[in-house]
Design a protein around this motif. Sequence first.
Motif, PDB file in Angstrom:
ATOM      1  N   PRO A   1       0.814  -1.229   0.000  1.00 42.17           N
ATOM      2  CA  PRO A   1       0.000   0.000   0.000  1.00 42.17           C
ATOM      3  C   PRO A   1       0.840   1.269   0.000  1.00 42.17           C
ATOM      4  O   PRO A   1       0.443   2.283  -0.589  1.00 42.17           O
ATOM      5  N   PHE A   2       2.011   1.228   0.632  1.00 43.16           N
ATOM      6  CA  PHE A   2       2.868   2.413   0.639  1.00 43.16           C
ATOM      7  C   PHE A   2       3.523   2.627  -0.724  1.00 43.16           C
ATOM      8  O   PHE A   2       3.678   3.768  -1.172  1.00 43.16           O
ATOM      9  N   ALA A   3       3.884   1.544  -1.407  1.00 49.78           N
ATOM     10  CA  ALA A   3       4.442   1.681  -2.753  1.00 49.78           C
ATOM     11  C   ALA A   3       3.379   2.084  -3.759  1.00 49.78           C
ATOM     12  O   ALA A   3       3.701   2.601  -4.840  1.00 49.78           O
ATOM     13  N   MET A   4       2.100   1.876  -3.432  1.00 51.53           N
ATOM     14  CA  MET A   4       1.016   2.304  -4.314  1.00 51.53           C
ATOM     15  C   MET A   4       0.744   3.798  -4.208  1.00 51.53           C
ATOM     16  O   MET A   4       0.198   4.399  -5.148  1.00 51.53           O
ATOM     17  N   ILE A   5       1.094   4.426  -3.107  1.00 55.06           N
ATOM     18  CA  ILE A   5       0.818   5.860  -2.928  1.00 55.06           C
ATOM     19  C   ILE A   5       1.442   6.702  -4.047  1.00 55.06           C
ATOM     20  O   ILE A   5       0.761   7.558  -4.628  1.00 55.06           O
ATOM     21  N   PRO A   6       2.729   6.510  -4.405  1.00 57.93           N
ATOM     22  CA  PRO A   6       3.264   7.291  -5.527  1.00 57.93           C
ATOM     23  C   PRO A   6       2.602   6.960  -6.861  1.00 57.93           C
ATOM     24  O   PRO A   6       2.591   7.803  -7.768  1.00 57.93           O
ATOM     25  N   VAL A   7       2.035   5.764  -6.998  1.00 56.81           N
ATOM     26  CA  VAL A   7       1.292   5.439  -8.224  1.00 56.81           C
ATOM     27  C   VAL A   7       0.096   6.378  -8.352  1.00 56.81           C
ATOM     28  O   VAL A   7      -0.229   6.852  -9.446  1.00 56.81           O
TER      29      VAL A   7
END
Length: 495
Positions: free
Chosen positions: A361-367
């Motif tokens: 979920p944290f790596a999805m934030i910049p997406v």
Amino acid sequence: MDRDWLRTRLGVFLVLLASYAYFWHSRDWNTASRLMLTYSLVDRGSLAIDGLENQTGDRAYFRGRYFSDKLPGYPLLATLPYAVQRVLGARPHPLNGPALAFWPSDYGITLATSGLLTAAAAVVLMGLARDLGASRRAAVLFALAYGLATPAYVYATLAYGHQASAFALLSSFALLARPTTRRDGLRTFLAGLLASYAAVIELQVGPVSAVLGFYLLGQCAARARRWDAIAYFGLGALLPALVMLLYNMLAFGNPLDMGYFHHATAQFAKVHSRENPLGLGGPDWSRLVPLLWGRYRGLLFYAPILALAAPGWIVLFAGRRWGYAVVSLAASAAVLGVNLAYPEWTGGWSTGPRLLVPLLPFAMIPVAAVLTASGRWGRLATAAAIGLGFCGAVLMLLFQGVGARLPQDVADPLVEVVWPLWRGLEALPRWWTGERFTRNLGGLAAGGFLDGLPASWQWVQFLPLVAFQVTGAAWMLSRGEPAPASPAATVSSGC
């Protein structure tokens, strides 16, 4: 209250939860270790799993009694849905029997914990995407990509702690990232509670909990929050820590003791010890490439949508969205760093890099930041997200369909095992523990009909699921943005 947006978020939640409900995977050691503590707590009021120890090799042995070797966070969370099932007539788990592949309560517990919290995390991500400036359609696409096109899909259907801890950490960040209000004390208290409870579920995410604490300190230093917020956060964080210390005291006679120190299985006792509970060493940088790339355990292979994360971080830093940029990057780096230092970095029987799942979920934030672009760049970003999300969703369905857990000694799980099983052209591997396809609602409804089909056509049992997902996604994406209010309506509403 924007009721249309509320309905859209509810729609995303229900589509994801129903997708997770479609699968009923068999039990393994990792899931059984947690589930047996839940059953023992509710059925007998005992922290020991005596009589259930044959269900798992992930177990601790202390003073003549067997215990789960896991932290108590997930089993305690699971006691509520299991207690509800018992009230509704579920049978207690049988004692002193052979290991079971399936038990009805396993399904209900898994859906009510891993499944529900994964769907809820997707809804939280939708809110964060909107805060970053994404359109409603982009936020829906973004949430569905997380829930169906990354390994979050797989671990939403398994009784591991990954998705529960991921939800707790993400929700803690979302609470801290919101502007301050009169209820700021309650909000920071809950943020501390969630950040701490995540580490009680999985000790290895403790560094991410620390990142969130430092984020709050930074907010206070920048005067975005009052300094007393630290006290509220600390008080919330204290409660889960006390729960874990109490569990350790009651189970092992010492608040600083834990199941990892008393492994009954030699394979795991060699890794975990009193001096080093997680068995961490120095980072092994040779693991970095296989953890990020490749069909074995590569994060970008199993979650291709994360290819947009790198440009997304650039967008966040360039736009001076410091909180979103620093926390998402630091949390992702912390989980990756722990995995680089862990001897069992492959995650054992798994889909993709299992131990990196809490960073998703944290790596999805910049997406989400990439999807805020407008004009030509916005259209390109959306097209890329749709293409990468589609590839990830197909891949996750392929792995889900055959049981989701592939041994660590299979070098190319997709080519060597998953695709041949879907084609039905090869015999099951000698280590296979069930049918060609995992137990699922479509297969159970079809009954004997599937048995009459050739092995190469038995995949049709997943068509109802795909049809439901496509229909649900199309309906939500078709809703688009609300029409702007007319001047007359604005004047009227102002009166």
